[in-house]
Enzyme design. Structure first.
Site, PDB file in Angstrom:
ATOM      1  CB  SER A 184      -0.972  -0.032   1.167  1.00  0.00           C
ATOM      2  OG  SER A 184      -2.088   0.778   0.900  1.00  0.00           O
ATOM      3  CG  ASP A 210      -4.589  -4.919  -2.509  1.00  0.00           C
ATOM      4  OD1 ASP A 210      -4.949  -5.301  -3.631  1.00  0.00           O
ATOM      5  OD2 ASP A 210      -5.390  -4.578  -1.627  1.00  0.00           O
ATOM      6  CG  HIS A 336      -5.491  -3.314   1.730  1.00  0.00           C
ATOM      7  ND1 HIS A 336      -4.984  -3.029   0.475  1.00  0.00           N
ATOM      8  CD2 HIS A 336      -4.883  -2.451   2.579  1.00  0.00           C
ATOM      9  CE1 HIS A 336      -4.109  -2.044   0.572  1.00  0.00           C
ATOM     10  NE2 HIS A 336      -4.036  -1.671   1.836  1.00  0.00           N
TER      11      HIS A 336
END
Length: 378
Positions: A184, A210, A336
């Site tokens: 991320s 992700d 996630h």
């Protein structure tokens, strides 16, 4: 932007469940919250049974060999810092070094299970898991105040400095070949480093977990509402672990036991509050992800993108993927935090990526001139 929010990007805020009640001790059972705000399929999700109450937290030493606090003196180009890192050194001088950068509001221990799987499957590789400023590392400005400037350029320079300080700490004659892995926000940081060529020819490649520009920028619209809806404090660490599992923020109870305690600090009242106040970082959210796709595609080195769903690909990355500019892997059963939900599969993909792109172990045929000099016929 909070990494916890990516899986909330496509869910209407009105359908989000209310925060878990704060009680002194965890409830006796976990329940599958089918209305949990998650944009991903729950196929393959680890759903705790009534016998899976949060066990005691897990120590970092179960996953890394060493823990360091690395000092960076103040200079004309950077502020004084004390960086927090975990290290498992490479087993041989020729082995690669995987450098892991967590996402916003997370910590180096979000890679705990992943790091263990990497070493299990590739024992020689080194692993350096770092923590950003305001996430475990501390930077001070010239006045002696804590500097929590989280702009992408400073985070990238902090990462490079942590790598070089680790080299000095370990007295390595040369820096190992580096593979950057970022989740991320961490993906944006490692992409910035690669795009700016801050590691030169020492960078073999980089893996982003992700995050893509399009979905990240879309999720920013809902971030403050999400943050307002999650618990501000927990009565105990087991309760915090339980909340992460019941809300499906994390889908792997063992990883939750390893990573969640590092996200919190004990208050004077004996409760547990978030280490990083994500709401106060809003000024940097667009800075982190704006232009990410172009930087990812334009950086030198091999490129890997692992996503929890193909819907996260934006147009620029879809075109790049069709042109073969990077390797794409999708884990539709993960949330996630895919390196926590599926550490073994994530490790397998990263190891295969490293092996495919590492040319150091190739044995090249001898040169014709060398054969002639040896009196051999060619």
């Amino acid at each position: 932007m909070s990494d916890l929010a990516k899986s909330f990007a496509k869910t209407k805020l009105s359908s989000m469940p209310p925060p878990e009640p704060l009680v002194e001790e965890p409830t006796d059972t976990y329940e599958d919250d089918s209305s949990s705000a998650s944009s991903m399929s729950s196929t393959g999700t680890v759903i705790p049974t009534n016998t899976q109450r949060p066990a005691p937290t897990i120590h970092w030493s179960d996953y890394f060999a060493q823990e360091f606090y690395l000092e960076r003196p103040a200079s004309s180009t950077s502020n004084h810092a004390k960086f927090h890192v975990y290290l498992t050194p490479p087993a041989t001088p020729k082995a690669n070094l995987l450098v892991l950068h967590h996402g916003a509001g997370s910590s180096a221990l979000s890679f705990a299970l992943f790091a263990k799987e990497i070493r299990k499957q590739m024992p020689d590789v080194g692993i350096l898991a770092v923590e950003a400023r305001d996430h475990g590392s501390v930077v001070w400005n010239a006045s002696g105040d804590v500097d929590n400037d989280l702009s992408i350029g400073l985070l990238a320079q902090d990462l490079v400095d942590m790598i070089q300080l680790t080299k000095s700490k370990m007295s390595w004659a040369d820096l190992p070949t580096v593979v950057l892995v970022g989740h991320s926000l961490g993906g944006a940081v490692v992409t910035h480093v690669a795009n700016a060529e801050q590691l030169g020819n020492k960078l073999l490649g980089y893996a982003v977990l992700d995050v893509v520009e399009g979905s990240a920028m879309e999720a920013l619209k809902h971030m403050q509402s999400y943050l307002a809806g999650r618990p501000r404090v927990f009565q105990s660490l087991p309760q915090a672990i339980e909340w992460h599992i019941r809300s499906r923020t994390l889908r792997n109870p063992q990883s939750a036991r390893a990573s969640v305690p590092s996200l919190l600090l004990e208050t004077p009242e004996g409760k547990w509050a978030w280490r990083t106040e994500l709401g106060s970082t809003e000024a940097y959210w667009e800075n982190w992800f704006n232009g990410l796709s172009a930087k990812f595609l334009g950086g030198k080195g091999a490129k890997l993108l692992i996503l929890a769903g193909t819907d996260r690909l934006d147009k620029e990355l879809m075109i790049g993927q069709m042109q073969g500019k990077f390797q794409l892997q999708v884990f539709p059963s993960a949330g996630h935090f895919l390196q926590e939900d599926l550490p073994e599969k994530t490790a397998e993909v990263v190891i295969e990526f490293v092996k495919r792109n590492d040319r150091s172990s190739l044995v090249l045929p001898p040169k014709v001139s060398d054969l002639l000099a040896q009196g051999r016929k060619v």
